[in-house]
Write an enzyme that holds these catalytic residues in place. Structure first.
Site, mmCIF file in Angstrom:
data_model
loop_
_atom_site.group_PDB
_atom_site.id
_atom_site.type_symbol
_atom_site.label_atom_id
_atom_site.label_comp_id
_atom_site.label_asym_id
_atom_site.label_seq_id
_atom_site.Cartn_x
_atom_site.Cartn_y
_atom_site.Cartn_z
ATOM 1 N N GLY A 31 0.808 -1.219 0.000
ATOM 2 C CA GLY A 31 0.000 0.000 0.000
ATOM 3 C C GLY A 31 0.839 1.267 0.000
ATOM 4 O O GLY A 31 2.039 1.243 -0.224
ATOM 5 N N GLY A 36 5.641 3.847 -8.923
ATOM 6 C CA GLY A 36 6.303 2.539 -9.084
ATOM 7 C C GLY A 36 5.274 1.428 -9.078
ATOM 8 O O GLY A 36 5.253 0.562 -9.975
ATOM 9 N N HIS A 37 4.397 1.450 -8.073
ATOM 10 C CA HIS A 37 3.311 0.460 -8.038
ATOM 11 C C HIS A 37 2.406 0.612 -9.260
ATOM 12 O O HIS A 37 1.953 -0.382 -9.833
ATOM 13 C CB HIS A 37 2.450 0.647 -6.783
ATOM 14 C CG HIS A 37 3.189 0.548 -5.481
ATOM 15 N ND1 HIS A 37 3.479 1.644 -4.707
ATOM 16 C CD2 HIS A 37 3.689 -0.524 -4.820
ATOM 17 C CE1 HIS A 37 4.121 1.257 -3.608
ATOM 18 N NE2 HIS A 37 4.269 -0.052 -3.654
HETATM 19 P P1 AMP Z 1 5.959 -2.498 -1.557
HETATM 20 O O1 AMP Z 1 4.590 -1.902 -1.429
HETATM 21 O O2 AMP Z 1 7.065 -1.571 -1.232
HETATM 22 O O3 AMP Z 1 6.065 -3.852 -0.892
HETATM 23 O O4 AMP Z 1 6.143 -2.777 -3.105
HETATM 24 C C1 AMP Z 1 5.217 -3.564 -3.822
HETATM 25 C C2 AMP Z 1 5.785 -3.881 -5.174
HETATM 26 O O5 AMP Z 1 6.033 -2.664 -5.870
HETATM 27 C C3 AMP Z 1 7.123 -4.622 -5.080
HETATM 28 O O6 AMP Z 1 7.156 -5.630 -6.082
HETATM 29 C C4 AMP Z 1 8.115 -3.527 -5.336
HETATM 30 O O7 AMP Z 1 9.327 -3.991 -5.893
HETATM 31 C C5 AMP Z 1 7.366 -2.672 -6.330
HETATM 32 N N1 AMP Z 1 7.932 -1.320 -6.343
HETATM 33 C C6 AMP Z 1 8.110 -0.497 -5.290
HETATM 34 N N2 AMP Z 1 8.724 0.630 -5.671
HETATM 35 C C7 AMP Z 1 8.963 0.518 -7.003
HETATM 36 C C8 AMP Z 1 9.585 1.350 -7.982
HETATM 37 N N3 AMP Z 1 10.107 2.538 -7.676
HETATM 38 N N4 AMP Z 1 9.633 0.899 -9.251
HETATM 39 C C9 AMP Z 1 9.124 -0.317 -9.584
HETATM 40 N N5 AMP Z 1 8.524 -1.138 -8.710
HETATM 41 C C10 AMP Z 1 8.442 -0.739 -7.444
#
Ligand code: AMP
Length: 285
Positions: A31, A36-37
């Site tokens: 969340g 990126g998400h």
């Molecule tokens: P998180 O919410 O931080 O657990 O991230 C969820 C997904 O989004 C994971 O697969 C992360 O690697 C991906 N993610 C987070 N930040 C980025 C970003 N800057 N670029 C690409 N994917 C991202």
């Protein structure tokens, strides 16, 4: 778009989608979603008619002194972003729903989890692998989208999916960055103004490492020193690691050859940030 909070409801929606002939894209997240998400959800939506996004801050992957309680949360904003990006289903379970009693069964992925993030955060990848195994089990056959921002995490999950025969294809997506090179992260919200100004040093260090390899440097210790010195020269940064390793196995390579990954981690005040880039050294060059 619908939001469900139970495993049973999520499983029901996904089973029905597949029964109706849809393929499923799954995007696991914690969340506080950003661009990126968004890139993961948009990619999943471009490739599948049904896209489920999970929003769950997984206590199991936080160490005892880490930022579980402080981790930012905003489900209403997340729902808006998921809808804008073409998501079909939001799965937002409570901690009680995911862990109704102390969990006695966990998943650990040896070797790939051992170094780098695994060395700094000893229980982290078992927490990640366990929750992702639970999400894969509730999701069923699908393509699951993860960001290369967490390069080692993708390697751990890919290996787990293969070793345990999950009917899931893991898809890795490129890192989305701010204009100054800083990788987008939910944790960037912790940065003070001077820390935010300092944080792009991670990407600059990685780029300097790549440039040195492209100029012919083949000594991993030299690349480590170059990146560590650059990050170390930034007063707001406390370096955790700066390494160049084999991209698939995350193990050391000396002399440098093949598909390589340069990875850095450093603390900026309350925020622990990670970043990485890839480079290929053709054999004999
Ligand atoms: P998180 O919410 O931080 O657990 O991230 C969820 C997904 O989004 C994971 O697969 C992360 O690697 C991906 N993610 C987070 N930040 C980025 C970003 N800057 N670029 C690409 N994917 C991202």
């Amino acid at each position: 778009m619908e939001t469900v909070t139970t495993i049973a409801a999520a499983r029901d929606r996904l089973d029905r989608a597949r029964a109706d002939g849809a393929t499923v894209g799954l995007v696991p997240t914690m969340g506080y979603l950003h661009e990126g998400h968004a890139s993961l959800i948009e990619r999943a939506a471009a490739e599948h008619p049904f896209v489920a996004v999970t929003v769950f801050v997984n206590p199991l992957q936080f160490g005892p002194t880490e930022d579980l309680d402080a981790y930012p949360r905003d489900l209403a904003a997340d729902q808006q972003l998921i809808e804008r990006c073409g998501g079909t289903l939001v799965i937002a379970p409570s901690v009680e729903e995911m862990y109704p009693r102390p969990i006695l069964t966990t998943v650990t992925v040896a070797e790939v989890s051992a170094r780098l993030e695994g060395a700094s955060r000893p229980t982290h990848f078992a927490g990640v692998a366990t929750v992702v195994a639970k999400l894969f089990n509730l999701a069923g056959p699908c393509h699951a989208y993860f960001g290369e921002k967490d390069w080692q995490q993708v390697a751990v999950i890919r290996r787990m999916a293969q070793d345990l025969n999950f009917p899931v294809t893991v898809v890795a997506c490129p890192i989305v960055r701010e204009p100054d090179g800083l990788a987008r992260s939910s944790r960037n919200v912790y940065l003070t103004e001077p820390e935010r100004a300092a944080a792009p040093v991670l990407h600059r260090a990685l780029e300097a490492g790549i440039a040195a390899i492209e100029r012919g440097e083949r000594d991993p210790a030299a690349i480590h020193r170059l990146m560590a010195d650059l990050v170390g020269a930034e007063p707001h940064a406390a370096l955790d690691y700066a390494e160049v390793v084999d991209a698939a196995t995350l193990t050391p390579v000396d002399p440098l050859a093949g598909e390589l990954r340069l990875l850095v981690a450093a603390r900026f005040g309350r925020a622990r940030l990670i970043d990485n880039v890839g480079v290929e050294v053709a054999s004999g060059s």
